[in-house]
Design a protein around this motif. Structure first.
Motif, PDB file in Angstrom:
ATOM      1  N   ASP A  13       0.828  -1.208   0.000  1.00 34.01           N
ATOM      2  CA  ASP A  13       0.000   0.000   0.000  1.00 34.01           C
ATOM      3  C   ASP A  13       0.866   1.263   0.000  1.00 34.01           C
ATOM      4  O   ASP A  13       0.565   2.233  -0.690  1.00 34.01           O
ATOM      5  CB  ASP A  13      -0.929   0.021   1.211  1.00 34.01           C
ATOM      6  N   ILE A  14       1.937   1.239   0.764  1.00 32.84           N
ATOM      7  CA  ILE A  14       2.825   2.403   0.826  1.00 32.84           C
ATOM      8  C   ILE A  14       3.601   2.540  -0.474  1.00 32.84           C
ATOM      9  O   ILE A  14       3.732   3.643  -1.020  1.00 32.84           O
ATOM     10  CB  ILE A  14       3.747   2.317   2.056  1.00 32.84           C
ATOM     11  N   VAL A  15       4.108   1.454  -0.995  1.00 35.80           N
ATOM     12  CA  VAL A  15       4.838   1.494  -2.271  1.00 35.80           C
ATOM     13  C   VAL A  15       3.930   2.007  -3.386  1.00 35.80           C
ATOM     14  O   VAL A  15       4.387   2.734  -4.272  1.00 35.80           O
ATOM     15  CB  VAL A  15       5.437   0.110  -2.605  1.00 35.80           C
ATOM     16  N   ALA A  16       2.649   1.685  -3.331  1.00 33.78           N
ATOM     17  CA  ALA A  16       1.708   2.175  -4.347  1.00 33.78           C
ATOM     18  C   ALA A  16       1.622   3.698  -4.351  1.00 33.78           C
ATOM     19  O   ALA A  16       1.384   4.305  -5.400  1.00 33.78           O
ATOM     20  CB  ALA A  16       0.323   1.569  -4.118  1.00 33.78           C
ATOM     21  N   ILE A  17       1.869   4.314  -3.221  1.00 36.26           N
ATOM     22  CA  ILE A  17       1.870   5.773  -3.121  1.00 36.26           C
ATOM     23  C   ILE A  17       3.221   6.339  -3.561  1.00 36.26           C
ATOM     24  O   ILE A  17       3.294   7.313  -4.306  1.00 36.26           O
ATOM     25  CB  ILE A  17       1.568   6.212  -1.669  1.00 36.26           C
ATOM     26  N   LEU A  18       4.295   5.725  -3.085  1.00 35.76           N
ATOM     27  CA  LEU A  18       5.638   6.255  -3.325  1.00 35.76           C
ATOM     28  C   LEU A  18       6.127   6.028  -4.751  1.00 35.76           C
ATOM     29  O   LEU A  18       6.693   6.924  -5.375  1.00 35.76           O
ATOM     30  CB  LEU A  18       6.638   5.614  -2.360  1.00 35.76           C
ATOM     31  N   ASN A  19       5.962   4.787  -5.239  1.00 32.63           N
ATOM     32  CA  ASN A  19       6.563   4.407  -6.521  1.00 32.63           C
ATOM     33  C   ASN A  19       5.946   3.083  -6.961  1.00 32.63           C
ATOM     34  O   ASN A  19       6.523   2.021  -6.722  1.00 32.63           O
ATOM     35  CB  ASN A  19       8.078   4.277  -6.328  1.00 32.63           C
ATOM     36  N   PRO A  20       4.770   3.117  -7.595  1.00 35.90           N
ATOM     37  CA  PRO A  20       4.051   1.877  -7.899  1.00 35.90           C
ATOM     38  C   PRO A  20       4.865   0.779  -8.591  1.00 35.90           C
ATOM     39  O   PRO A  20       4.706  -0.387  -8.245  1.00 35.90           O
ATOM     40  CB  PRO A  20       2.876   2.351  -8.759  1.00 35.90           C
ATOM     41  N   PRO A  21       5.760   1.086  -9.534  1.00 36.35           N
ATOM     42  CA  PRO A  21       6.493  -0.014 -10.173  1.00 36.35           C
ATOM     43  C   PRO A  21       7.688  -0.541  -9.367  1.00 36.35           C
ATOM     44  O   PRO A  21       8.382  -1.457  -9.818  1.00 36.35           O
ATOM     45  CB  PRO A  21       6.961   0.583 -11.497  1.00 36.35           C
ATOM     46  N   LEU A  22       7.937  -0.011  -8.181  1.00 38.45           N
ATOM     47  CA  LEU A  22       9.151  -0.339  -7.432  1.00 38.45           C
ATOM     48  C   LEU A  22       9.344  -1.836  -7.192  1.00 38.45           C
ATOM     49  O   LEU A  22      10.424  -2.370  -7.458  1.00 38.45           O
ATOM     50  CB  LEU A  22       9.180   0.405  -6.089  1.00 38.45           C
ATOM     51  N   ASP A  28      12.858  -7.600 -10.901  1.00 41.76           N
ATOM     52  CA  ASP A  28      13.564  -7.790 -12.172  1.00 41.76           C
ATOM     53  C   ASP A  28      15.074  -7.712 -11.996  1.00 41.76           C
ATOM     54  O   ASP A  28      15.826  -8.451 -12.627  1.00 41.76           O
ATOM     55  CB  ASP A  28      13.122  -6.746 -13.201  1.00 41.76           C
ATOM     56  N   LYS A  29      15.517  -6.827 -11.121  1.00 44.14           N
ATOM     57  CA  LYS A  29      16.951  -6.612 -10.964  1.00 44.14           C
ATOM     58  C   LYS A  29      17.615  -7.603 -10.009  1.00 44.14           C
ATOM     59  O   LYS A  29      18.737  -8.031 -10.249  1.00 44.14           O
ATOM     60  CB  LYS A  29      17.207  -5.182 -10.488  1.00 44.14           C
ATOM     61  N   TYR A  30      16.927  -7.973  -8.915  1.00 45.91           N
ATOM     62  CA  TYR A  30      17.601  -8.713  -7.852  1.00 45.91           C
ATOM     63  C   TYR A  30      17.064 -10.106  -7.552  1.00 45.91           C
ATOM     64  O   TYR A  30      17.758 -10.910  -6.934  1.00 45.91           O
ATOM     65  CB  TYR A  30      17.580  -7.897  -6.546  1.00 45.91           C
ATOM     66  N   ASP A  31      15.825 -10.406  -7.933  1.00 38.11           N
ATOM     67  CA  ASP A  31      15.253 -11.690  -7.531  1.00 38.11           C
ATOM     68  C   ASP A  31      15.972 -12.893  -8.137  1.00 38.11           C
ATOM     69  O   ASP A  31      15.931 -13.984  -7.557  1.00 38.11           O
ATOM     70  CB  ASP A  31      13.759 -11.751  -7.830  1.00 38.11           C
ATOM     71  N   SER A  32      16.655 -12.732  -9.263  1.00 35.45           N
ATOM     72  CA  SER A  32      17.414 -13.864  -9.805  1.00 35.45           C
ATOM     73  C   SER A  32      18.643 -14.165  -8.946  1.00 35.45           C
ATOM     74  O   SER A  32      19.104 -15.292  -8.887  1.00 35.45           O
ATOM     75  CB  SER A  32      17.831 -13.601 -11.257  1.00 35.45           C
ATOM     76  N   LEU A  33      19.148 -13.153  -8.267  1.00 31.97           N
ATOM     77  CA  LEU A  33      20.287 -13.334  -7.354  1.00 31.97           C
ATOM     78  C   LEU A  33      19.825 -13.778  -5.972  1.00 31.97           C
ATOM     79  O   LEU A  33      20.411 -14.677  -5.366  1.00 31.97           O
ATOM     80  CB  LEU A  33      21.071 -12.020  -7.218  1.00 31.97           C
ATOM     81  N   ILE A  34      18.813 -13.106  -5.477  1.00 30.89           N
ATOM     82  CA  ILE A  34      18.263 -13.371  -4.146  1.00 30.89           C
ATOM     83  C   ILE A  34      16.760 -13.578  -4.325  1.00 30.89           C
ATOM     84  O   ILE A  34      15.999 -12.612  -4.328  1.00 30.89           O
ATOM     85  CB  ILE A  34      18.498 -12.172  -3.185  1.00 30.89           C
ATOM     86  N   PRO A  35      16.318 -14.817  -4.516  1.00 31.94           N
ATOM     87  CA  PRO A  35      14.884 -15.046  -4.715  1.00 31.94           C
ATOM     88  C   PRO A  35      14.056 -14.453  -3.571  1.00 31.94           C
ATOM     89  O   PRO A  35      14.384 -14.625  -2.397  1.00 31.94           O
ATOM     90  CB  PRO A  35      14.768 -16.571  -4.762  1.00 31.94           C
ATOM     91  N   GLY A  36      13.015 -13.712  -3.945  1.00 31.77           N
ATOM     92  CA  GLY A  36      12.151 -13.090  -2.945  1.00 31.77           C
ATOM     93  C   GLY A  36      12.660 -11.764  -2.423  1.00 31.77           C
ATOM     94  O   GLY A  36      12.055 -11.186  -1.516  1.00 31.77           O
ATOM     95  N   PHE A  37      13.769 -11.252  -2.971  1.00 29.59           N
ATOM     96  CA  PHE A  37      14.347  -9.999  -2.486  1.00 29.59           C
ATOM     97  C   PHE A  37      13.323  -8.875  -2.465  1.00 29.59           C
ATOM     98  O   PHE A  37      13.159  -8.180  -1.457  1.00 29.59           O
ATOM     99  CB  PHE A  37      15.550  -9.594  -3.349  1.00 29.59           C
ATOM    100  N   ALA A  38      12.643  -8.650  -3.598  1.00 33.91           N
ATOM    101  CA  ALA A  38      11.725  -7.518  -3.714  1.00 33.91           C
ATOM    102  C   ALA A  38      10.603  -7.615  -2.688  1.00 33.91           C
ATOM    103  O   ALA A  38      10.288  -6.639  -1.996  1.00 33.91           O
ATOM    104  CB  ALA A  38      11.164  -7.437  -5.127  1.00 33.91           C
ATOM    105  N   GLU A  39      10.009  -8.788  -2.584  1.00 35.59           N
ATOM    106  CA  GLU A  39       8.925  -8.983  -1.624  1.00 35.59           C
ATOM    107  C   GLU A  39       9.428  -8.777  -0.197  1.00 35.59           C
ATOM    108  O   GLU A  39       8.749  -8.160   0.627  1.00 35.59           O
ATOM    109  CB  GLU A  39       8.336 -10.374  -1.799  1.00 35.59           C
ATOM    110  N   SER A  40      10.611  -9.270   0.109  1.00 31.58           N
ATOM    111  CA  SER A  40      11.184  -9.098   1.451  1.00 31.58           C
ATOM    112  C   SER A  40      11.404  -7.631   1.771  1.00 31.58           C
ATOM    113  O   SER A  40      11.093  -7.175   2.876  1.00 31.58           O
ATOM    114  CB  SER A  40      12.512  -9.845   1.572  1.00 31.58           C
ATOM    115  N   LEU A  41      11.946  -6.883   0.818  1.00 36.70           N
ATOM    116  CA  LEU A  41      12.189  -5.454   1.051  1.00 36.70           C
ATOM    117  C   LEU A  41      10.879  -4.721   1.277  1.00 36.70           C
ATOM    118  O   LEU A  41      10.769  -3.906   2.199  1.00 36.70           O
ATOM    119  CB  LEU A  41      12.943  -4.846  -0.128  1.00 36.70           C
ATOM    120  N   HIS A  85      10.470   9.541  -4.082  1.00 38.64           N
ATOM    121  CA  HIS A  85       9.440   9.084  -3.153  1.00 38.64           C
ATOM    122  C   HIS A  85       8.968  10.227  -2.255  1.00 38.64           C
ATOM    123  O   HIS A  85       7.780  10.331  -1.950  1.00 38.64           O
ATOM    124  CB  HIS A  85       9.960   7.943  -2.287  1.00 38.64           C
ATOM    125  N   THR A  86       9.891  11.064  -1.816  1.00 41.45           N
ATOM    126  CA  THR A  86       9.552  12.157  -0.903  1.00 41.45           C
ATOM    127  C   THR A  86       8.701  13.203  -1.607  1.00 41.45           C
ATOM    128  O   THR A  86       7.754  13.734  -1.018  1.00 41.45           O
ATOM    129  CB  THR A  86      10.842  12.757  -0.307  1.00 41.45           C
TER     130      THR A  86
END
Length: 131
Positions: A13-22, A28-41, A85-86
């Motif tokens: 919900d917060i990311v949708a306000i700050l930067n929806p495609p984040l 795309d950039k990190y999940d191949s290296l660290i699976p689940g990175f984006a969701e964890s962040l 984001h700010t």
């Protein structure tokens, strides 16, 4: 009984306000290296920290800008993302620049100058000013 939102949903919900495609960009950039990175962040950073009561998101973003400024020039890419984001949560360019400048007292002039450079570069990108 009210169902409590998960930290992941609160973060999204917060990311949708700050930067929806984040989340997708991070995946795309990190999940191949660290699976689940984006969701964890999103879950941890936004859902467990930004979603906490006590400070509004604009204040949290100004704190983030201050912290990234004090950390120094190597944080310029993250600083630019957080300036975006700010602005998205209603801060003015003046508030952002003042948060950076205030860090001259705590992080030193070199850190503040690097932060101001990152802000100016981002503002120039927004304004379509050629480098």
């Amino acid at each position: 009984m009210t169902e409590q939102k998960s930290a992941l949903d609160a973060g999204r919900d917060i990311v949708a306000i700050l930067n929806p495609p984040l989340e997708g960009q991070l995946a795309d950039k990190y999940d191949s290296l660290i699976p689940g990175f984006a969701e964890s962040l999103v879950e941890w950073g936004y859902g467990r920290h930004y979603a906490r009561p006590g400070l509004d998101v604009k204040t949290r973003q100004l704190c983030t800008i201050a912290a990234l400024t004090v950390l120094g020039g190597q944080t310029a890419p993250q600083l630019k993302v957080n300036i975006k984001h700010t602005l998205a949560v209603g801060a003015s360019r003046t508030e952002i620049v003042e948060a950076i400048w205030q860090m001259a007292v705590y992080g030193g002039l070199p850190a503040a100058i690097n932060g101001l450079n990152a802000a100016q570069e981002y503002f120039d990108e927004l304004d379509g000013v050629a480098a």
